[in-house]
Design a protein around this motif. Sequence first.
Motif, PDB file in Angstrom:
ATOM      1  N   SER A   1      -1.078  28.011  -1.487  1.00 42.57           N
ATOM      2  CA  SER A   1      -2.486  27.695  -1.233  1.00 42.57           C
ATOM      3  C   SER A   1      -3.218  27.460  -2.547  1.00 42.57           C
ATOM      4  N   LEU A   2      -4.411  26.894  -2.421  1.00 41.94           N
ATOM      5  CA  LEU A   2      -5.275  26.628  -3.574  1.00 41.94           C
ATOM      6  C   LEU A   2      -6.661  27.195  -3.303  1.00 41.94           C
ATOM      7  N   LYS A   3      -7.262  27.748  -4.350  1.00 38.72           N
ATOM      8  CA  LYS A   3      -8.616  28.283  -4.244  1.00 38.72           C
ATOM      9  C   LYS A   3      -9.531  27.571  -5.230  1.00 38.72           C
ATOM     10  N   ALA A   4     -10.826  27.813  -5.131  1.00 32.60           N
ATOM     11  CA  ALA A   4     -11.795  27.184  -6.019  1.00 32.60           C
ATOM     12  C   ALA A   4     -11.473  27.516  -7.474  1.00 32.60           C
TER      13      ALA A   4
ATOM     14  N   ALA B   1       0.835  -1.197   0.000  1.00 28.66           N
ATOM     15  CA  ALA B   1       0.000   0.000   0.000  1.00 28.66           C
ATOM     16  C   ALA B   1       0.870   1.247   0.000  1.00 28.66           C
ATOM     17  N   PRO B   2       0.578   2.215  -0.866  1.00 28.52           N
ATOM     18  CA  PRO B   2       1.423   3.407  -0.943  1.00 28.52           C
ATOM     19  C   PRO B   2       1.277   4.299   0.275  1.00 28.52           C
ATOM     20  N   GLU B   3       2.399   4.859   0.695  1.00 29.66           N
ATOM     21  CA  GLU B   3       2.376   5.829   1.784  1.00 29.66           C
ATOM     22  C   GLU B   3       1.970   7.209   1.287  1.00 29.66           C
ATOM     23  N   ALA B   4       2.242   7.473   0.005  1.00 34.60           N
ATOM     24  CA  ALA B   4       1.923   8.777  -0.568  1.00 34.60           C
ATOM     25  C   ALA B   4       1.668   8.599  -2.057  1.00 34.60           C
ATOM     26  N   VAL B   5       0.905   9.526  -2.628  1.00 32.82           N
ATOM     27  CA  VAL B   5       0.613   9.489  -4.063  1.00 32.82           C
ATOM     28  C   VAL B   5       0.728  10.896  -4.638  1.00 32.82           C
ATOM     29  N   SER B   6       1.159  10.967  -5.896  1.00 29.66           N
ATOM     30  CA  SER B   6       1.145  12.234  -6.627  1.00 29.66           C
ATOM     31  C   SER B   6      -0.158  12.296  -7.402  1.00 29.66           C
ATOM     32  N   VAL B   7      -0.883  13.397  -7.260  1.00 35.07           N
ATOM     33  CA  VAL B   7      -2.217  13.485  -7.844  1.00 35.07           C
ATOM     34  C   VAL B   7      -2.390  14.771  -8.648  1.00 35.07           C
ATOM     35  N   GLN B   8      -3.383  14.715  -9.514  1.00 33.15           N
ATOM     36  CA  GLN B   8      -3.819  15.894 -10.267  1.00 33.15           C
ATOM     37  C   GLN B   8      -5.202  16.264  -9.739  1.00 33.15           C
ATOM     38  N   LEU B   9      -5.365  17.488  -9.287  1.00 28.02           N
ATOM     39  CA  LEU B   9      -6.584  17.922  -8.612  1.00 28.02           C
ATOM     40  C   LEU B   9      -7.286  19.048  -9.355  1.00 28.02           C
ATOM     41  N   LEU B  10      -8.607  19.067  -9.249  1.00 25.97           N
ATOM     42  CA  LEU B  10      -9.398  20.236  -9.611  1.00 25.97           C
ATOM     43  C   LEU B  10     -10.146  20.656  -8.351  1.00 25.97           C
ATOM     44  N   ILE B  11      -9.842  21.850  -7.834  1.00 26.58           N
ATOM     45  CA  ILE B  11     -10.469  22.345  -6.609  1.00 26.58           C
ATOM     46  C   ILE B  11     -11.835  22.927  -6.951  1.00 26.58           C
ATOM     47  N   LEU B  12     -12.874  22.406  -6.324  1.00 20.27           N
ATOM     48  CA  LEU B  12     -14.237  22.863  -6.593  1.00 20.27           C
ATOM     49  C   LEU B  12     -14.693  23.925  -5.608  1.00 20.27           C
ATOM     50  N   LYS B  13     -14.300  23.765  -4.365  1.00 18.24           N
ATOM     51  CA  LYS B  13     -14.643  24.749  -3.330  1.00 18.24           C
ATOM     52  C   LYS B  13     -13.654  24.586  -2.192  1.00 18.24           C
ATOM     53  N   THR B  14     -13.630  25.549  -1.311  1.00 16.15           N
ATOM     54  CA  THR B  14     -12.760  25.459  -0.139  1.00 16.15           C
ATOM     55  C   THR B  14     -13.625  25.321   1.107  1.00 16.15           C
ATOM     56  N   PRO B  15     -13.125  24.646   2.139  1.00 19.51           N
ATOM     57  CA  PRO B  15     -13.898  24.487   3.373  1.00 19.51           C
ATOM     58  C   PRO B  15     -13.923  25.788   4.160  1.00 19.51           C
ATOM     59  N   GLY B  16     -14.974  26.555   4.018  1.00 14.17           N
ATOM     60  CA  GLY B  16     -15.036  27.860   4.671  1.00 14.17           C
ATOM     61  C   GLY B  16     -14.396  28.936   3.819  1.00 14.17           C
ATOM     62  N   ALA B  17     -13.992  30.006   4.452  1.00 13.12           N
ATOM     63  CA  ALA B  17     -13.447  31.161   3.726  1.00 13.12           C
ATOM     64  C   ALA B  17     -11.970  31.027   3.407  1.00 13.12           C
ATOM     65  N   GLU B  18     -11.277  30.140   4.093  1.00 19.48           N
ATOM     66  CA  GLU B  18      -9.841  30.023   3.930  1.00 19.48           C
ATOM     67  C   GLU B  18      -9.483  29.149   2.726  1.00 19.48           C
ATOM     68  N   PRO B  19      -8.393  29.452   2.010  1.00 20.13           N
ATOM     69  CA  PRO B  19      -7.936  28.584   0.916  1.00 20.13           C
ATOM     70  C   PRO B  19      -7.370  27.274   1.466  1.00 20.13           C
ATOM     71  N   ILE B  20      -7.140  26.332   0.584  1.00 18.21           N
ATOM     72  CA  ILE B  20      -6.564  25.046   0.974  1.00 18.21           C
ATOM     73  C   ILE B  20      -5.044  25.154   1.003  1.00 18.21           C
ATOM     74  N   ARG B  21      -4.455  24.699   2.099  1.00 17.50           N
ATOM     75  CA  ARG B  21      -2.996  24.743   2.249  1.00 17.50           C
ATOM     76  C   ARG B  21      -2.469  23.354   2.607  1.00 17.50           C
TER      77      ARG B  21
ATOM     78  N   ASP C   1       1.950  18.357   0.189  1.00 10.55           N
ATOM     79  CA  ASP C   1       2.720  19.340  -0.577  1.00 10.55           C
ATOM     80  C   ASP C   1       1.943  19.723  -1.824  1.00 10.55           C
ATOM     81  N   ILE C   2       1.975  20.994  -2.172  1.00 10.35           N
ATOM     82  CA  ILE C   2       1.364  21.479  -3.419  1.00 10.35           C
ATOM     83  C   ILE C   2       2.491  21.788  -4.386  1.00 10.35           C
ATOM     84  N   THR C   3       2.586  20.984  -5.440  1.00 10.06           N
ATOM     85  CA  THR C   3       3.717  21.085  -6.357  1.00 10.06           C
ATOM     86  C   THR C   3       3.565  22.233  -7.345  1.00 10.06           C
ATOM     87  N   ALA C   4       2.374  22.358  -7.951  1.00 13.09           N
ATOM     88  CA  ALA C   4       2.197  23.369  -8.990  1.00 13.09           C
ATOM     89  C   ALA C   4       0.719  23.595  -9.264  1.00 13.09           C
ATOM     90  N   ILE C   5       0.424  24.761  -9.836  1.00 11.37           N
ATOM     91  CA  ILE C   5      -0.886  25.059 -10.407  1.00 11.37           C
ATOM     92  C   ILE C   5      -0.701  25.114 -11.920  1.00 11.37           C
TER      93      ILE C   5
END
Length: 389
Positions: free
Chosen positions: A340-343, A281-301, A321-325
């Motif tokens: 950070s990441l925003k919607a 089982a992997p301890e970590a994965v590299s992923v490609q994300l599309l942020i739809l919304k943030t939990p509350g007013a703060e961006p995702i960090r 870790d956030i590698t790139a946008i």
Amino acid sequence: MKYAWVTDNLKEEREQAVTGTVRGHTWKLGLAGFKVVLTDTPGRRKYFKNIISGMQNRDLAIVVVSAVAGDFERELGSKGGFLRELILMLYSTGVKQLIVAVTKMDDKCVAFSWDRFNEIQRGFLEYSTKVGFTAQSTTFVPVSGWTGDNVNQRSARMPWYDGPTITTALNNAEHPHRLGSRPLRLPIQISHIINDSCVVVGQVESGNVVVGDLVSFVIPSSKHNRYLKEQQYRVSSIETHHTAVSEGKSGDLLGVCVTPAITEKIPRGAVMIPAGKGYQAPEAVSVQLLILKTPGAEPIRAGYQPILSIHSAHIRCTIEDITAIFDRDTASIIETAPTSLKAGDSAIAKLRINTPTLIEPFYECPSTGRFLLRDRNEIIAVGIVRSVA
């Protein structure tokens, strides 16, 4: 209501007139030359886990929307409406074809109106095409669930409609590509202990399973047991819809009986794999994300801990870790190492898997490499696995 009790077969569901579970709602529909498995999936936010499990990697979805004045607009609205999230979940879990059943056409305020049907069709496509569906992959059918108009037989009360009925639309659906040549992957939805055997239920996402095969299970484990121990089981019998078969193929929904005796049920989120292959089982994965919304007013960090919903598993993870946008259209990097990441952001990130389970790159097996990130009952992001570590 003509067909409602076929699928809502639990006492609580019939009394409350709502669908709450996926279990027990799968049945076969004989069509021209093939059979369709229909799974009745809840459509209410409080049944979030069951909704995701019911949608995972299905070939086609029938989305039921109400033609009654205000119903469709409220459900598709940006505030409180759940239809937007359902459409997004369908696309994100691998569904590529839609049949939209516009129901309650018999309501007195609708009166089988073409104008109302066309209005809903335009509004639905305006949003669904932004998500990724196409007009060509979406079939709209005006129906009455109460009387059965246009469900199985064409309605004489809507002469302006020359399209298919629900069953005809199912007949016209494109047949999906199966991953029969890949290794066995069967995510478990539910299991039962029966005498000295365990029966596990799930859909074969890749490969096949034959009576007599030796298999193992990758079971979501605690963070203190990072490497999963393998125990072998023999497949003693296979059933599909209460019919015994000797083999289950990619795409089949099965009940598989394994021996020897198991003292505890195989949990949802476990995955059946061929024995002897070993899996770390992997301890970590590299992923490609599309942020739809943030939990509350703060961006995702980095450090944010959402729920990762992948195949039949719902486990905790950490955005380490956030590698790139990057730009979704051109795939070019816009910003490296953002804080950070925003919607609306598309990003490459590293996820730390707090509860190890079977996760694979999307290109190897889409259903074990496609996921949602959730915070309570809200979808925060959708994504695919690029690589595992």
